[in-house]
Structures are given as structure tokens and as C-alpha cells.
Design an enzyme around this catalytic site. Sequence first.
Site, PDB file in Angstrom:
ATOM      1  N   SER A   1     -20.830  23.657  -6.118  1.00 20.45           N
ATOM      2  CA  SER A   1     -19.479  23.089  -6.101  1.00 20.45           C
ATOM      3  C   SER A   1     -19.253  21.960  -7.103  1.00 20.45           C
ATOM      4  CB  SER A   1     -19.129  22.591  -4.691  1.00 20.45           C
ATOM      5  OG  SER A   1     -19.964  21.515  -4.314  1.00 20.45           O
TER       6      SER A   1
ATOM      7  N   LYS B   1     -15.476  16.034   2.310  1.00 22.64           N
ATOM      8  CA  LYS B   1     -15.359  15.558   0.932  1.00 22.64           C
ATOM      9  C   LYS B   1     -14.113  14.702   0.729  1.00 22.64           C
ATOM     10  CE  LYS B   1     -17.899  19.436  -1.135  1.00 22.64           C
ATOM     11  NZ  LYS B   1     -17.841  20.608  -2.026  1.00 22.64           N
TER      12      LYS B   1
END
Length: 361
Positions: free
Chosen positions: A259, A302
Site C-alpha cells: 500500500s 490509517k
Amino acid sequence: DLASGEPKSVKEHNEHFVSKYLKEERHYLDHILQDVDAGIRLDEEQRRVVLSDEDYTLVVAGAGAGKTTTVAAKVKYLVERKGVRPDQILVISFTNKAVGELRDKINKAMGIDCPVTTFHKTGYAILRRQDANRKAVVDLLSGAKTPIIIDKEKVKSYLGVEIFEDTKKEKEPQVGVVTGLAYTEFGGDILPIEATYFKGKGGLVLTGKLGDVMKESCSIAVDYVRANAARYGIPDQMFAENDIHIHFPEGAVPKDGPSAGVAITTAIVSCLTHRKVDNNVAMTGEVTLRGNALPIGGLREKSLAALRSGIKTIIVPFDNKKDVSELPEEVKANLKIVFMKKADDAIDLALLSGGEAAPAA
């Protein structure tokens, strides 16, 4: 010394020492709880626990004569034989019932005034602090009614210096430094990514304890930028005549996963074009050789990490748009969320104007 018949190992030596100590202290241990109940006799295992050199914080899993008796005996042993002050000892239990039994045996029957409490009352760290507030905390645990107002300053005073700190965002825009977003077993965190170049032969240097998947993401990012160098105004010879170094700080912490691909791509373009990266922007997304941004997991964690670190805008893959509805309201109210379909979307938003292509060193 094998010839003298002495113990042959540390384990045997320790066993020999404990056994001898148990014999010497047997009479004392047989009467250690006479103030509680003259008929109580400790078994062999309880005797070993009492004589063992443990910390002064004693934890009881629950109520029951065997458990609370052992702890009571240990407390008395520490005070009488080891010279430990009662206020240096802390007895913690998981249950209120055990606390009652322990207070009856330790505080009332034996007259040893050490704190006996449950986990939900307070933490070990508060009691171990030797400061002006200690007496107030001990009084509170012991049942005193005087309330203590806990503010930010008192928390710092009780608990001391923070053991863990959140990763901080960059203080100002920099060339070749991008803020990524990571999902760890402890939640979310921001992930600084640094890129630079120097005279070489087209090599790629990776540092920061990276896993195989993250190493592949770095290779994909470099190859994508190289294949589209003309779009970013990067000279063709830049890659052949220089080496690129990509570093992930906190080198002792393992890092893996795909990611960070878009963030790595952005860091490389920033480095090779000398364009600074907006320090208020963070991003997450896997990148492909065609520059597509693929969806990621852990968006909630996140985004919270970004907000906590002072980030104002996060760039996430378009396919994660459906996950935004599940984000906390504080995130949606305070973070600008921008969606991207390609890495170029992130590059255009994160890189500040005013840079120029780097010379082929």
C-alpha cells in the site's frame, strides 16, 4: 567441583539453595500466619513462593483461601524478613471478593498497612511514582473519600514520560520526502518515505528493514517513473548515470505490504524533479506498472493516524470510496479525503509548484 560432590549446574545449585533455605525457615513459615489463623500451614509450593525473590507488586488472580493465604504470607515475609516498608508493597486483585479477603488478612489481622486494590481502581505506574501525590493516591485506594481531580498535568506527574510517541508529520515541505499511511498490529500510523539520488550506474538501494512485497513496490515505482520520465521532465540519462536510494525511517521496525506504492512513486518523482512535497498531505495505495492506484485495507486506522499526526489531506484509491461511510465522524469532519485512480493524481496534488528537473549528476 565434581570431586567434592557439589551441584553440577546452576539449576541444581539453585534447587540446593532453596531446599536448604526451606528447612531453615520451616519453623518461621509454620507460624507466619498465626495472627490470621493459628491452624494455617503452608504447603511446599506456597513456601517456595513466599521465599522467592519477586517484585513488591503482588497480583492475585481471584478469591480463594489458597491464593490469598499465599499472598498474605508473602507480604509478611517481605516486611519481617526483608525489611520492606508496607508502603512499598502493592497487592492487586482481579476481583473485589479477593480484595476483601486480602484486606482482612493483611491490613486487619496482621496489621500491615499496604495498599490492596483491584485493577480497575488504578495502574501500577501511579503507585510506583515517588512524588508529592503518592500519599493522596494511596489514600484513595485505601478507601478515603477525598476526591482527586485528574487533569493533564497530574496524568504526566503520575505516569511520567510517555513511553510511546505518535509519529510526527514533517514540519515543512521537503524534496523527496512523502508521508505514507501504514496499518500495523497496533493500529494506524504515518510512514515517512525518503528518496534521493547520487552518481552511480542505475542501481536501486533500499533500506529500512523491508519485506519482499514492499521491495517489489519500490521496484515497480522506479520502473513506472522511468517509463514515464518524459511526462515529468526527467532526462533519460538520469536513471543510467545515477543510483536511487529509498529509505523508510525507524530501521529496526519491520515493514511490508503493497500500500505504500503510490507514496514511493511520488517520493521518486519529487526527488528527481526537485519539487517539494506538501507536508500536510498523506497518501496510501498500491501502484501498478501502468500507474493505476489499487485499493487498500485499514482505511479507518490509517485515517485516524493521519488526523492524530496533524495531516490535513489524505489521498486514497477511488475504489476505497465505499469505505468512507464507516470512518469516524471526527475523521470526516477534520480530514479532506481525495480519491485517485492513478498515481499521477496523487503526484499532481502532493507536489508543490516551483521545482525543476534535477540535473543528471
